[in-house]
Design an enzyme around this catalytic site. Structure first.
Site, PDB file in Angstrom:
ATOM      1  N   LYS A   1      -6.162   2.532  -8.702  1.00  0.00           N
ATOM      2  CA  LYS A   1      -5.424   2.725  -7.445  1.00  0.00           C
ATOM      3  C   LYS A   1      -3.968   3.033  -7.775  1.00  0.00           C
ATOM      4  O   LYS A   1      -3.380   2.389  -8.659  1.00  0.00           O
ATOM      5  CB  LYS A   1      -5.547   1.446  -6.603  1.00  0.00           C
ATOM      6  CG  LYS A   1      -4.958   1.544  -5.207  1.00  0.00           C
ATOM      7  CD  LYS A   1      -5.208   0.245  -4.435  1.00  0.00           C
ATOM      8  CE  LYS A   1      -4.712   0.295  -3.009  1.00  0.00           C
ATOM      9  NZ  LYS A   1      -4.996  -0.950  -2.265  1.00  0.00           N
TER      10      LYS A   1
ATOM     11  N   SER B   1      -7.063  -0.223   2.205  1.00  0.00           N
ATOM     12  CA  SER B   1      -6.250   0.841   1.669  1.00  0.00           C
ATOM     13  C   SER B   1      -6.756   1.428   0.347  1.00  0.00           C
ATOM     14  O   SER B   1      -6.312   2.504  -0.053  1.00  0.00           O
ATOM     15  CB  SER B   1      -4.827   0.315   1.463  1.00  0.00           C
ATOM     16  OG  SER B   1      -4.818  -0.719   0.503  1.00  0.00           O
TER      17      SER B   1
ATOM     18  N   SER C   1      -8.314  -4.878   1.533  1.00  0.00           N
ATOM     19  CA  SER C   1      -8.275  -3.506   0.999  1.00  0.00           C
ATOM     20  C   SER C   1      -9.208  -3.199  -0.164  1.00  0.00           C
ATOM     21  O   SER C   1      -9.327  -2.035  -0.552  1.00  0.00           O
ATOM     22  CB  SER C   1      -6.855  -3.152   0.592  1.00  0.00           C
ATOM     23  OG  SER C   1      -6.133  -2.806   1.731  1.00  0.00           O
TER      24      SER C   1
HETATM   25  N1  GLN Z   1      -5.789  -3.191   6.186  1.00  0.00           N
HETATM   26  C1  GLN Z   1      -4.885  -4.256   5.888  1.00  0.00           C
HETATM   27  C2  GLN Z   1      -3.477  -3.845   6.209  1.00  0.00           C
HETATM   28  O1  GLN Z   1      -3.307  -2.773   6.686  1.00  0.00           O
HETATM   29  C3  GLN Z   1      -5.069  -4.682   4.472  1.00  0.00           C
HETATM   30  C4  GLN Z   1      -4.208  -4.007   3.506  1.00  0.00           C
HETATM   31  C5  GLN Z   1      -4.442  -4.458   2.093  1.00  0.00           C
HETATM   32  O2  GLN Z   1      -5.291  -5.298   1.807  1.00  0.00           O
HETATM   33  N2  GLN Z   1      -3.655  -3.883   1.213  1.00  0.00           N
HETATM   34  O3  GLN Z   1      -2.558  -4.558   6.005  1.00  0.00           O
END
Ligand code: GLN
Length: 441
Positions: free
Chosen positions: A36, A111, A135
């Site tokens: 990532k 994400s 994420s």
């Molecule tokens: N979808 C969540 C957010 O927008 C989780 C993001 C993450 O785990 N980096 O904050």
């Protein structure tokens, strides 16, 4: 290689990055790894999906990268993500969305959407993601792969671009729990460069299912349940029941407040962490007459809408007059949620729920409605607030052929229990072996 163009990678390496053997046989045996793009690999650009980091080259590698290279992994590229890991669909990337390999009109989740799509499409054998509120697990569920969110403190965050430091954790994604475990065994353990890591050595385990106590948290089963997801996760529960597990309903009364608490704590921490992108310390910079003008123009141009929204929210909840009302209260709720989990883990060993409230949604369907986007995290954020380990694994498909994921949640540092349960399930089912059409493996 793939016949599809998912925009899963922001860059692929001309030559895979690997390390000469120093001692004996390497455990990972040339495993191909996608990373990532909020995790640093020395000498490679790192963007975190943001224009504000465009042109920035990592001057060092994250601890997880050092360990994986030492163990024999080959890094093949950096994967797309929502900007600074803020999002649930990978549509917040400044470099365009990643597409879901199962249906290219749908999102791959986020994400870590690029990491999940790359593995689902078998472009890499494993990938690294980060999980601050879901994420790793949510994109794993949307792309039909296995993803582990480790216990907070079991994996070093050194070299991870910080989002919310009390929640962030790096973890692996792969088709099977077996590969996820191999990667986790390498990346976990104490690191003097991250003071929040604890003295911990991963030990695989053969968890007997007979007599194992599994709880179904009412709050995670009742809200907005999609009938196809329900059926599939129930079949997963049935597998353990047939193997002798004792299943019971449990309650986590404060869990319905997790999403609200998360969307106060996360922006608060993110607003502080993102203050460093000021047009002075990183290459992306806009000229100005005064330092304030440089900050304003650089940040105004460099950050996307979701990042700005969260910086504003975070600054607001931390400001004098609002701190007690929002931030302090959210921290109290966080403690209550943690206590709820501590209480249920006195009577059960593991919890099972679905990973996501819905099937992978259509590209563009939530981008204009941030609250709807945040609801995608309903079933994952509680685990981050409590610092627990959780794994999402493929548990079936909808009639329309979209993957469904279920989530196992464990006691702190019991990744081995979760991985053992996932491996036993995958030993007798083949959901994790299914591949999207248009790939040739
Ligand atoms: N979808 C969540 C957010 O927008 C989780 C993001 C993450 O785990 N980096 O904050």
């Amino acid at each position: 290689m793939t016949k599809t163009n998912l925009n899963a990678f922001l860059q692929t390496c001309d030559q895979p990055i690997s390390r000469e053997s120093t001692e004996g046989k390497k455990t990972l045996d040339s495993l191909t790894l996608a990373v990532k793009d909020n995790i640093m690999v020395k000498d490679l650009p790192v963007t975190a999906g943001s224009k504000i980091l465009d042109g920035h080259i990592a001057s060092y590698s994250a601890t997880v990268i050092e360990r994986l290279l030492d163990a024999g992994a080959q890094i093949i590229g950096k994967t797309n993500l929502d900007e600074f890991a803020m999002g649930s669909s990978t549509e917040n990337s400044a470099f365009g969305p990643t597409l879901n390999p199962w249906d290219q009109t749908r999102v791959p989740g986020g994400s870590s959407g690029g990491s999940a799509a790359a593995v689902a499409d078998r472009l890499a054998q494993a990938s690294l993601g980060s999980d601050t509120g879901g994420s790793i697990r949510q994109p794993a569920a949307f792309c039909g792969v296995t993803g582990l969110k480790p216990t907070y403190g079991s994996v070093s965050r050194y070299g991870l671009i910080a989002l919310a430091s009390s929640l962030d954790v790096i973890g692996p994604l792969a088709p099977s729990a077996e590969t996820v475990e191999e990667v986790f065994a390498i990346i976990s353990g104490q690191d003097p460069l991250d003071q929040t890591t604890v003295d911990y050595t991963y030990k695989p385990l053969e968890q007997s299912i007979d007599g194992l106590k599994i709880g179904l948290p009412r709050e995670l089963w009742e809200l907005y349940i999609d009938p196809e997801i329900k059926r599939s996760v129930e079949q997963h529960v049935h597998f353990y029941l047939e193997h002798g597990a004792v299943i019971s309903d449990v309650s986590l009364p404060y869990l319905p407040y997790a999403l609200a608490a998360y969307y106060i704590i996360l922006p608060a921490e993110a607003s502080a962490n993102l203050a460093r992108y000021d047009g002075i310390r990183y290459p992306h910079s806009q000229p100005g007459q005064t330092i304030a003008e440089i900050y304003k123009k650089t940040r105004g141009q460099g950050f996307g809408a979701e990042v700005k929204r969260r910086i504003l929210l975070g600054s607001y909840v931390l400001s004098v007059g609002h701190y007690d009302e929002y931030y302090q209260k959210a921290q109290e709720v966080r403690n209550l949620i943690k206590r709820d989990y501590d209480n249920v883990f006195k009577s059960v060993d593991v919890l099972i729920s679905r990973t996501t409230p819905t099937l992978p949604f259509a590209l563009g369907s939530r981008t204009q409605d941030p609250l709807k986007m945040y609801q995608a995290d309903l079933l994952t954020v509680g685990v981050n607030l409590a610092g627990l380990p959780a794994i999402s694994l493929p548990s079936g498909f909808s009639q329309s052929g979209l993957p469904i994921g279920s989530q196992l949640i464990g006691r702190p540092f019991c990744e081995n229990v979760l991985l053992s349960l996932a491996k036993q399930y995958q030993g007798e089912t083949d959901h994790h072996q299914q591949q999207p059409k248009g790939t040739d493996g």
